[in-house]
Scaffold this motif. Structure first.
Motif, PDB file in Angstrom:
ATOM      1  N   HIS A 174       0.820  -1.212   0.000  1.00 42.42           N
ATOM      2  CA  HIS A 174       0.000   0.000   0.000  1.00 42.42           C
ATOM      3  C   HIS A 174       0.852   1.259   0.000  1.00 42.42           C
ATOM      4  CE1 HIS A 174      -3.864  -2.072   0.484  1.00 42.42           C
ATOM      5  NE2 HIS A 174      -3.170  -2.940   1.185  1.00 42.42           N
TER       6      HIS A 174
ATOM      7  N   GLU B 213      -5.112  -3.218   7.594  1.00 38.56           N
ATOM      8  CA  GLU B 213      -5.210  -1.886   7.013  1.00 38.56           C
ATOM      9  C   GLU B 213      -4.042  -1.019   7.464  1.00 38.56           C
ATOM     10  OE1 GLU B 213      -8.718   1.432   7.122  1.00 38.56           O
ATOM     11  OE2 GLU B 213      -8.396   0.268   8.946  1.00 38.56           O
TER      12      GLU B 213
ATOM     13  N   CYS C  85      -4.627   8.035  13.058  1.00 37.93           N
ATOM     14  CA  CYS C  85      -5.788   7.161  12.838  1.00 37.93           C
ATOM     15  C   CYS C  85      -5.749   5.957  13.782  1.00 37.93           C
ATOM     16  CB  CYS C  85      -5.846   6.701  11.382  1.00 37.93           C
ATOM     17  SG  CYS C  85      -6.331   8.013  10.234  1.00 37.93           S
TER      18      CYS C  85
ATOM     19  N   LYS D  21      -8.765  -4.732  11.216  1.00 32.50           N
ATOM     20  CA  LYS D  21     -10.125  -4.172  11.107  1.00 32.50           C
ATOM     21  C   LYS D  21     -11.057  -4.894  12.077  1.00 32.50           C
ATOM     22  CE  LYS D  21      -9.495  -3.159   6.227  1.00 32.50           C
ATOM     23  NZ  LYS D  21      -9.957  -3.509   4.873  1.00 32.50           N
TER      24      LYS D  21
ATOM     25  N   GLN E 236      -4.579   4.309   4.704  1.00 25.73           N
ATOM     26  CA  GLN E 236      -5.752   4.076   3.872  1.00 25.73           C
ATOM     27  C   GLN E 236      -6.944   4.937   4.284  1.00 25.73           C
ATOM     28  OE1 GLN E 236      -5.336   1.985   0.978  1.00 25.73           O
ATOM     29  NE2 GLN E 236      -3.358   2.627   1.795  1.00 25.73           N
ATOM     30  N   ARG E 237      -7.051   5.243   5.556  1.00 26.41           N
ATOM     31  CA  ARG E 237      -8.159   6.093   6.013  1.00 26.41           C
ATOM     32  C   ARG E 237      -7.966   7.540   5.558  1.00 26.41           C
ATOM     33  NH1 ARG E 237      -9.675   3.735  11.996  1.00 26.41           N
ATOM     34  NH2 ARG E 237      -9.871   1.570  11.303  1.00 26.41           N
ATOM     35  N   CYS E 238      -6.752   8.038   5.667  1.00 21.14           N
ATOM     36  CA  CYS E 238      -6.462   9.395   5.201  1.00 21.14           C
ATOM     37  C   CYS E 238      -6.581   9.474   3.677  1.00 21.14           C
ATOM     38  CB  CYS E 238      -5.074   9.829   5.649  1.00 21.14           C
ATOM     39  SG  CYS E 238      -4.943  10.120   7.430  1.00 21.14           S
ATOM     40  N   LYS E 239      -6.150   8.429   3.008  1.00 21.69           N
ATOM     41  CA  LYS E 239      -6.220   8.392   1.549  1.00 21.69           C
ATOM     42  C   LYS E 239      -7.666   8.525   1.077  1.00 21.69           C
ATOM     43  CE  LYS E 239      -4.442   5.712  -2.325  1.00 21.69           C
ATOM     44  NZ  LYS E 239      -3.660   4.524  -2.703  1.00 21.69           N
ATOM     45  N   GLU E 240      -8.592   7.905   1.797  1.00 24.61           N
ATOM     46  CA  GLU E 240     -10.017   8.008   1.453  1.00 24.61           C
ATOM     47  C   GLU E 240     -10.511   9.454   1.557  1.00 24.61           C
ATOM     48  OE1 GLU E 240     -12.209   5.309   3.948  1.00 24.61           O
ATOM     49  OE2 GLU E 240     -11.341   3.550   2.990  1.00 24.61           O
ATOM     50  N   LYS E 241      -9.829  10.262   2.368  1.00 28.12           N
ATOM     51  CA  LYS E 241     -10.193  11.670   2.553  1.00 28.12           C
ATOM     52  C   LYS E 241      -9.395  12.584   1.626  1.00 28.12           C
ATOM     53  CE  LYS E 241     -10.897  10.750   7.444  1.00 28.12           C
ATOM     54  NZ  LYS E 241     -10.333  10.974   8.782  1.00 28.12           N
TER      55      LYS E 241
END
Length: 100
Positions: free
Chosen positions: A38, A77, A83, A60, A43-48
């Protein structure tokens, strides 16, 4: 994951010793692989729409509740320190043992 590894993880859970799992070579290797795949991106910041470096890999579905998913890529993840902190401190004063 093979049956011996799963039994070992279950034993660690019974002994309340998840630290041993998180410092094991099998976890370190898996964590490194997930981070590389990755590109070390949270991945959470990337979604934003943010590009933040991931330094850890989060389960998860928590390890204690789902030991059979401990090394399953779909359950892992890459996330940044903020995060990860937020995940394990959602409620004021709450922290579980899967904080590393």
């Amino acid at each position: 994951m093979d049956e011996n590894t799963l039994n070992w993880i279950r034993q660690l859970i019974r002994e309340n010793n998840l630290h041993e799992f998180y410092t094991s070579s099998v976890w370190r290797k898996t964590q490194s692989q997930i981070l590389k795949e990755h590109h070390y991106e949270c991945q959470r910041c990337k979604e934003k729409g943010l590009l933040i470096r991931a330094r850890t890999v989060h389960h998860k579905k928590y390890l204690r509740d789902y030991p059979e998913l401990a090394l399953t890529e779909e359950n892992l993840e890459p996330i940044c320190e903020k995060c990860h902190y937020d995940e394990h401190h959602r409620k004021q004063g709450f922290m579980n043992e899967e904080k590393w």
